[in-house]
Write an enzyme that holds these catalytic residues in place. Structure first.
Site, short mmCIF file in Angstrom:
data_model
loop_
_atom_site.label_atom_id
_atom_site.label_comp_id
_atom_site.label_asym_id
_atom_site.label_seq_id
_atom_site.Cartn_x
_atom_site.Cartn_y
_atom_site.Cartn_z
N LEU A 82 0.85 -1.20 0.00
CA LEU A 82 0.00 0.00 0.00
C LEU A 82 0.88 1.24 0.00
CD1 LEU A 82 -2.62 -0.91 2.75
CD2 LEU A 82 -3.14 -0.48 0.35
N LYS A 114 -5.61 -0.30 9.99
CA LYS A 114 -4.48 -1.00 9.39
C LYS A 114 -3.84 -1.85 10.49
CE LYS A 114 -0.52 -0.29 6.39
NZ LYS A 114 0.36 -1.24 7.02
N LYS A 312 -1.07 6.61 8.06
CA LYS A 312 -0.49 6.00 9.26
C LYS A 312 -0.39 6.98 10.44
CE LYS A 312 2.78 2.79 8.44
NZ LYS A 312 3.97 2.17 7.80
N CYS A 406 23.44 9.88 49.42
CA CYS A 406 24.07 9.99 50.73
C CYS A 406 25.38 9.22 50.82
CB CYS A 406 23.11 9.51 51.81
SG CYS A 406 22.77 7.74 51.69
S1 IVH Z 1 -5.47 -3.80 1.69
C1 IVH Z 1 -3.22 -4.22 -2.53
N1 IVH Z 1 -6.30 -3.44 4.12
O1 IVH Z 1 -0.74 -3.45 5.08
C2 IVH Z 1 -3.01 -4.19 -1.07
N2 IVH Z 1 -4.02 -4.03 3.81
O2 IVH Z 1 1.47 -1.85 4.19
C3 IVH Z 1 -4.22 -4.61 -0.37
N3 IVH Z 1 -2.79 -4.28 5.91
O3 IVH Z 1 0.32 -5.64 2.56
C4 IVH Z 1 -4.07 -4.51 1.05
N4 IVH Z 1 -4.45 -3.85 7.26
O4 IVH Z 1 -0.63 -6.65 4.73
C5 IVH Z 1 -5.26 -3.75 3.35
N5 IVH Z 1 -7.21 -3.16 6.23
C6 IVH Z 1 -6.17 -3.45 5.45
C7 IVH Z 1 -4.92 -3.76 6.00
C8 IVH Z 1 -3.86 -4.03 5.13
C9 IVH Z 1 -3.18 -4.18 7.18
C10 IVH Z 1 -1.41 -4.61 5.48
C11 IVH Z 1 -1.34 -5.55 4.30
C12 IVH Z 1 -0.55 -4.80 3.27
C13 IVH Z 1 0.20 -3.84 4.12
C14 IVH Z 1 0.72 -2.66 3.37
#
Ligand code: IVH
Length: 666
Positions: A82, A114, A312, A406
């Site tokens: 992402l 996330k 983030k 002390c």
């Molecule tokens: S969507 C095409 N949704 O974050 C990518 N990823 O830093 C689709 N992750 O590789 C991923 N929570 O492992 C998605 N709600 C969420 C997520 C999530 C954690 C992780 C995932 C991804 C990584 C990227």
């Protein structure tokens, strides 16, 4: 130009090294945000100097790889990463780009927390789980089928009639905060090296050669996306997620749909305030265009979808140098080490100190002055050192032989971890004792801070605790930085403190092993200090909450001649020595807790919330200060949240507040 090339080469090499540490060794040396800023820096250099662009650059491909110690699995469709940002402005830029592309047609976005774990792909054929794989390099992952089958949130068979012929779905494998803590405790007991964070623990547990080890690790799983699907079509991400729920998967409670940037920003605020109360670690939110048709139109870069963005939270960890280990003496003489750090920013706050707990912790971390360390600021705790990144020092840091205050000899009692100064006249201990006596949960003397105590001690105005009540306006007005009003207020606070109930006085006296709760129980039982002086061990142990150690300590305390003198003087100054029959405190779960309400509260009116807090013994203040215990944050919160974060105050949502009050209803 050569300089730029070598800079780019260096960054690429560094990123490759950090990828190996993160994905292969599960032992990162830098925080996620430090990693992200290295990537951003490389991206910037490549963009400004496109002749150096390369498809092999970490900016152009998904990080990670499939280790050859596992069987390899080719994903039906690539598992991408992402794009991420830490700022509201960049989120807005991405949002506006999406809006512009679709001519501002009311676009729906799904927002999901996330989760901080590692992604896994699951392939179901006609509803039966056939393959489980890690992301690997995005194209090929590691076969971990037997391991994923041990995760209770992953159904072996989809709980749905007519499942799709092929269903390749992706999600995050993670470990609960509590299970992470337990796992680390077990590892330490067994003499192993603990995991630095829940993500590493999840990754280390999932990528095990023996699935029985994975099974012991209590991993969990949330679905978040999909790969190739045959035999079922979805129109929206939200529809896909709800279908997964029907299939037997867990969905995140905080998944929602937003239709404006403002709604997204609100959700981000809410999640950042809820973050510390969730059972699992999250490191931000993921914003996705909900319509799969629009997702298709937006498409992908080599690395990530253009239809999604990870927004983030500010970093929790950073690397810095431990410049000095300071040794301090506590109220009971315990010598505790703490770390002085080269100042570093974590989440907008400058960190220059970290806790080291005790000398065993120093040994465990194998840390010493001059070492580069990873420091973490989590929730409401003081920053702590996660691990040593680069050792500069040689040899161990040894506890001092003499008290830093002390100079008396320091002793280590039998099995205790603590080192102690046992000199009853140790000035550092006395100062801590005074600070404890005047604290808010003790005699509550507002304005009697550390600087005041230092000056009064220096001027020899206080030799015993009771001397506090000899002090007058004239003593205070003579102090540095004191004007009439401040001196008057402090004198008034001292007079007011004489009315504190016996329970507070007992706690303030700092009797060994007698904390706030036991002080209250004893005061309620004995009601008057006279009775306490005449009580014997059995009178104390008859109280269910009082064990032998506490009883002995109480007996010893009330037999002590110096204590008699102090109490006599306090009585002479008019300090209250009785516990009045107060209203039942059974439900006073917010006793003395100070709340600040901020933002738009959705479920209850402010007045109602204030009433609830008061009825449970708490108080509502209008502005945030060091005295605030909780900030109850609604939607659209402003700068108050930042201030609360800076002061390390617990931020709670309305739902959390409800949970706190519900737990205590009976
Ligand atoms: S969507 C095409 N949704 O974050 C990518 N990823 O830093 C689709 N992750 O590789 C991923 N929570 O492992 C998605 N709600 C969420 C997520 C999530 C954690 C992780 C995932 C991804 C990584 C990227």
């Amino acid at each position: 130009m050569e300089d730029i090339q070598s800079c780019i080469d260096h960054l690429r090499k560094e990123l490759a090294r950090h990828n190996n540490l993160y994905y292969n060794k599960n032992a990162p040396e830098i925080s996620d945000s430090e990693y992200d800023s290295l990537v951003k820096e490389l991206e910037r250099l490549e963009l400004e100097n496109p002749i150096f662009l390369s498809l092999n650059s970490p900016t152009q491909k998904v990080s990670g790889f499939a280790s050859s110690s596992f069987e390899q699995v080719k994903h039906f469709s690539p598992m991408l990463s992402l794009d991420n940002t830490y700022s509201q402005e960049e989120t807005a830029k991405w949002y506006e780009k999406v809006e512009k592309k679709f001519e501002n047609k009311n676009i729906e976005f799904t927002i999901e927390p996330k989760v901080d774990g590692l992604s896994a792909s699951l392939i179901y054929l006609n509803g039966i789980l056939i393959v489980g794989a890690t992301r690997g390099d995005g194209g090929t992952g590691e076969n971990i089928t037997e391991n994923v089958k041990t995760i209770r949130d992953i159904p072996h068979k989809l709980k749905i009639k007519n499942p799709p012929q092929l269903f390749e779905l992706r999600g995050e494998v993670y470990i609960d905060k509590l299970d992470f803590k337990k796992l680390n405790e077990e590892i330490i007991k067994a003499g192993g090296e603990r995991f630095a964070n829940p993500r590493n623990a999840a990754a280390g547990s999932l990528r095990q050669k023996k699935s029985c080890i994975t099974a012991e690790r209590k991993l969990s799983f949330f679905v978040h996306s999909f790969g190739k699907i045959n035999g079922k079509q979805f129109k929206k991400q939200s529809e896909f997620l709800l279908y997964c729920k029907e299939c037997g998967f867990q969905l995140q409670k905080d998944f929602t749909i937003c239709r404006s940037l403002k709604e997204i920003a609100n959700f981000m605020d809410i999640m950042s305030s809820k973050r510390d109360f969730l059972q699992y670690e999250i490191d931000g939110i993921v914003i996705k265009v909900n319509s799969l048709r629009l997702q298709n139109e937006l498409g992908y870069t080599n690395k990530s979808p253009r239809w999604a963005m990870a927004f983030k939270f500010p970093a929790k960890q950073a690397t810095t140098v431990l410049s000095k280990i300071r040794v301090q003496v506590g109220r009971t003489g315990i010598i505790t080490p703490s770390a002085i750090l080269e100042p570093v920013m974590i989440g907008g706050v400058t960190i220059s100190h970290a806790t080291l707990h005790n000398f065993e912790e120093i040994m465990r971390l194998n840390v010493n002055e001059g070492d580069t360390i990873l420091v973490e600021r989590a929730g409401d705790v003081i920053p702590k050192i996660v691990k040593v990144i680069k050792k500069k020092s040689v040899g161990f840091f040894r506890p001092p032989h003499n008290c830093p205050s002390c100079a008396n000899k320091i002793v280590k009692e039998n099995e205790e971890v603590a080192y102690r100064c046992i000199n009853p006249e140790c000035p550092a201990q006395f100062k801590r004792h005074l600070m404890h006596f005047v604290a808010r949960n003790a005699m509550d003397i507002d304005g009697f801070g550390s600087a005041v105590v230092d000056q009064l001690l220096e001027r020899k105005k206080i030799q015993t605790l009771a001397d506090i009540y000899r002090l007058t306006y004239n003593d205070f007005v003579a102090l540095k930085l004191f004007k009439e009003k401040k001196a008057k207020n402090l004198a008034k606070a001292i007079t007011e403190s004489k009315k504190q109930p016996l329970s507070k006085l007992l706690f303030a006296l700092g009797i060994r092993h007698v904390g706030e709760k036991v002080s209250e129980i004893i005061a309620r039982k004995f009601k008057n200090i006279e009775v306490l002086f005449n009580a014997n061990i059995e009178d104390f142990t008859r109280i269910p909450e009082v064990g032998e150690v506490v009883a002995l300590s109480l007996k010893e305390f009330f037999e002590n001649k110096t204590v008699h003198n102090i109490i006599d003087t306090l009585i002479a100054f008019g300090v209250n020595m009785i516990e009045l029959e107060t209203q039942t405190t059974k439900n006073a779960v917010f006793k003395n807790k100070v709340f600040v309400l901020t933002g738009e509260l959705q479920d209850c009116t402010r007045r109602k919330i204030c009433e609830i807090i008061k009825s449970l013994g708490g108080r509502v203040a209008s502005s945030i200060s060091k005295k605030t215990d909780y900030v109850l944050a609604g939607a659209n919160v402003g700068s108050k949240l930042e201030k609360a974060q800076k002061l390390n105050i617990k931020i709670i949502s309305e739902a959390d507040f409800k949970a706190m009050t519900a737990e205590n209803k009976n």
